[in-house]
Write a protein that holds these residues in place. Structure first.
Motif, mmCIF file in Angstrom:
data_model
loop_
_atom_site.group_PDB
_atom_site.id
_atom_site.type_symbol
_atom_site.label_atom_id
_atom_site.label_comp_id
_atom_site.label_asym_id
_atom_site.label_seq_id
_atom_site.Cartn_x
_atom_site.Cartn_y
_atom_site.Cartn_z
ATOM 1 N N VAL A 21 0.825 -0.999 0.238
ATOM 2 C CA VAL A 21 -0.080 0.130 0.106
ATOM 3 C C VAL A 21 0.897 1.303 0.129
ATOM 4 C CG1 VAL A 21 -1.850 1.328 1.124
ATOM 5 C CG2 VAL A 21 -1.741 -1.304 1.487
ATOM 6 N N THR A 22 0.566 2.113 -0.869
ATOM 7 C CA THR A 22 1.187 3.393 -1.050
ATOM 8 C C THR A 22 0.424 4.704 -0.646
ATOM 9 O OG1 THR A 22 0.854 3.823 -3.352
ATOM 10 C CG2 THR A 22 2.649 2.345 -2.929
ATOM 11 N N ARG A 23 0.849 5.681 -0.300
ATOM 12 C CA ARG A 23 -0.031 6.719 -0.070
ATOM 13 C C ARG A 23 -0.760 7.295 -1.378
ATOM 14 N NH1 ARG A 23 2.246 10.559 3.842
ATOM 15 N NH2 ARG A 23 2.613 9.442 5.618
ATOM 16 N N GLN A 24 -0.010 7.143 -2.424
ATOM 17 C CA GLN A 24 -0.922 7.217 -3.919
ATOM 18 C C GLN A 24 -2.047 6.247 -3.901
ATOM 19 O OE1 GLN A 24 1.594 6.304 -7.298
ATOM 20 N NE2 GLN A 24 -0.011 7.369 -8.632
ATOM 21 N N ASP A 25 -1.922 5.141 -3.409
ATOM 22 C CA ASP A 25 -3.208 4.179 -3.358
ATOM 23 C C ASP A 25 -4.309 4.936 -2.562
ATOM 24 O OD1 ASP A 25 -1.954 2.227 -4.954
ATOM 25 O OD2 ASP A 25 -1.013 1.139 -3.165
ATOM 26 N N LEU A 26 -3.707 5.487 -1.555
ATOM 27 C CA LEU A 26 -4.931 6.110 -0.498
ATOM 28 C C LEU A 26 -5.473 7.327 -1.244
ATOM 29 C CD1 LEU A 26 -3.192 5.897 2.809
ATOM 30 C CD2 LEU A 26 -4.546 4.232 1.694
ATOM 31 N N VAL A 27 -4.697 8.027 -1.809
ATOM 32 C CA VAL A 27 -5.550 8.965 -2.614
ATOM 33 C C VAL A 27 -6.405 8.922 -3.677
ATOM 34 C CG1 VAL A 27 -4.980 11.151 -4.113
ATOM 35 C CG2 VAL A 27 -3.363 10.650 -2.145
ATOM 36 N N LYS A 28 -5.913 7.786 -4.463
ATOM 37 C CA LYS A 28 -6.728 7.046 -5.517
ATOM 38 C C LYS A 28 -8.080 6.471 -4.717
ATOM 39 C CE LYS A 28 -3.316 5.647 -8.780
ATOM 40 N NZ LYS A 28 -2.424 4.169 -9.087
ATOM 41 N N TYR A 29 -7.937 5.771 -3.714
ATOM 42 C CA TYR A 29 -9.165 5.126 -3.065
ATOM 43 C C TYR A 29 -10.100 6.448 -2.365
ATOM 44 C CZ TYR A 29 -12.251 2.601 -0.143
ATOM 45 O OH TYR A 29 -13.340 2.294 0.387
ATOM 46 N N ALA A 30 -9.496 7.453 -2.169
ATOM 47 C CA ALA A 30 -10.349 8.599 -1.434
ATOM 48 C C ALA A 30 -11.052 9.364 -2.782
ATOM 49 C CB ALA A 30 -9.328 9.739 -0.946
ATOM 50 N N GLY A 31 -10.382 9.321 -3.928
ATOM 51 C CA GLY A 31 -11.206 9.818 -5.177
ATOM 52 C C GLY A 31 -12.238 8.918 -5.477
ATOM 53 N N ALA A 32 -12.014 7.507 -5.416
ATOM 54 C CA ALA A 32 -12.926 6.649 -5.674
ATOM 55 C C ALA A 32 -14.340 6.678 -4.887
ATOM 56 C CB ALA A 32 -12.557 5.326 -5.715
ATOM 57 N N SER A 33 -13.859 6.581 -3.600
ATOM 58 C CA SER A 33 -14.905 6.543 -2.435
ATOM 59 C C SER A 33 -15.546 7.671 -1.974
ATOM 60 C CB SER A 33 -14.212 5.705 -1.098
ATOM 61 O OG SER A 33 -13.409 6.760 -0.677
ATOM 62 N N GLY A 34 -14.916 8.903 -2.301
ATOM 63 C CA GLY A 34 -15.665 10.145 -1.677
ATOM 64 C C GLY A 34 -15.061 10.524 -0.271
ATOM 65 N N ASP A 35 -14.155 9.555 0.444
ATOM 66 C CA ASP A 35 -13.933 9.626 1.842
ATOM 67 C C ASP A 35 -12.460 10.679 1.788
ATOM 68 O OD1 ASP A 35 -12.887 9.523 4.199
ATOM 69 O OD2 ASP A 35 -12.883 7.285 4.508
ATOM 70 N N PHE A 36 -12.401 11.780 1.771
ATOM 71 C CA PHE A 36 -11.393 12.671 1.908
ATOM 72 C C PHE A 36 -10.889 13.010 3.262
ATOM 73 C CE2 PHE A 36 -13.399 13.095 -2.353
ATOM 74 C CZ PHE A 36 -12.142 12.782 -3.059
ATOM 75 N N ASN A 37 -11.324 12.320 4.328
ATOM 76 C CA ASN A 37 -10.785 12.573 5.505
ATOM 77 C C ASN A 37 -9.421 12.712 5.788
ATOM 78 O OD1 ASN A 37 -10.074 12.355 8.405
ATOM 79 N ND2 ASN A 37 -12.174 11.166 8.977
ATOM 80 N N PRO A 38 -8.704 13.684 6.441
ATOM 81 C CA PRO A 38 -7.358 14.038 6.293
ATOM 82 C C PRO A 38 -6.534 13.096 6.939
ATOM 83 C CG PRO A 38 -8.502 15.630 7.470
ATOM 84 C CD PRO A 38 -9.602 14.805 6.750
ATOM 85 N N ILE A 39 -6.956 12.314 7.631
ATOM 86 C CA ILE A 39 -6.124 11.178 8.465
ATOM 87 C C ILE A 39 -5.587 10.155 7.197
ATOM 88 C CG2 ILE A 39 -7.329 11.369 10.653
ATOM 89 C CD1 ILE A 39 -8.796 8.717 10.030
ATOM 90 N N TRP A 41 -4.368 11.048 4.373
ATOM 91 C CA TRP A 41 -3.581 11.689 3.371
ATOM 92 C C TRP A 41 -2.479 12.886 4.169
ATOM 93 C CZ3 TRP A 41 -4.417 17.012 2.647
ATOM 94 C CH2 TRP A 41 -5.651 17.357 3.097
ATOM 95 N N ASN A 42 -2.810 13.448 5.188
ATOM 96 C CA ASN A 42 -2.346 14.608 5.734
ATOM 97 C C ASN A 42 -1.507 14.312 7.041
ATOM 98 O OD1 ASN A 42 -1.781 16.934 7.475
ATOM 99 N ND2 ASN A 42 -2.890 17.959 5.833
ATOM 100 N N GLU A 43 -0.086 14.020 6.820
ATOM 101 C CA GLU A 43 0.589 13.706 8.050
ATOM 102 C C GLU A 43 0.407 14.371 9.182
ATOM 103 O OE1 GLU A 43 3.173 10.839 9.651
ATOM 104 O OE2 GLU A 43 2.737 10.625 7.643
ATOM 105 N N SER A 44 0.463 15.619 9.294
ATOM 106 C CA SER A 44 0.470 16.583 10.532
ATOM 107 C C SER A 44 -0.943 16.455 10.937
ATOM 108 C CB SER A 44 0.889 17.992 10.065
ATOM 109 O OG SER A 44 -0.147 18.572 9.171
#
Length: 145
Positions: A21-39, A41-44
């Motif tokens: 699993v990569t961070r890029q996979d998570l960004v792609k999944y967020a786009g597909a699922s609509g789940d853009f919770n910053p936990i 994709w956003n480290e801080s």
């Protein structure tokens, strides 16, 4: 091709797989699922709310795990139920610019029960990341041929 009910036995192994699993996979999944919770994709932000860092979406983890069953069944429509409990997050480190995944999810499966009347098998999955079980009672019910 979906396995035949008569060819499946309790305890039969489905095999295993490791999913990188990569961070890029998570960004792609967020786009597909609509789940853009910053936990996811956003480290801080993630560390600011007490997480060890960016974590994979629970449903991403669940979907990645059930692929083992889908491949074994030979038909995604053969899976008539899939349930689990989320127990631990899957932290995904930033490996941008490398060929390395930020996390690995290890999945193994075995037939845990058979229902002769319904011609179904319950498949029990063990799902581990970073040496810890991240899903508990991960079970899929598969209608067999």
């Amino acid at each position: 091709m979906t396995p035949s009910f008569t060819d499946v036995t309790i305890g039969q192994a489905l095999g295993s797989r490791t999913i990188g699993v990569t961070r890029q996979d998570l960004v792609k999944y967020a786009g597909a699922s609509g789940d853009f919770n910053p936990i996811h994709w956003n480290e801080s932000f993630a560390t600011g709310v007490g997480l060890p860092g960016v974590i994979a979406h629970g449903m991403f983890t669940m979907g990645a795990a059930v692929q083992l069953v889908t491949d074994w069944a030979g038909d995604p429509a053969a899976i008539v139920d899939f349930q689990t409990r989320f127990t631990k997050p899957v932290p995904v480190t930033d490996t941008t610019g490398t060929d390395e995944p930020g996390a690995s999810i290890e999945v193994t499966g075995a037939v845990g029960a058979l229902d002769e009347d319904a011609k179904t098998a319950r498949v029990d999955l063990t799902v581990v990341s970073g040496g810890q079980k991240v899903l508990m009672k991960a079970q899929a019910v598969v209608r067999l041929g």
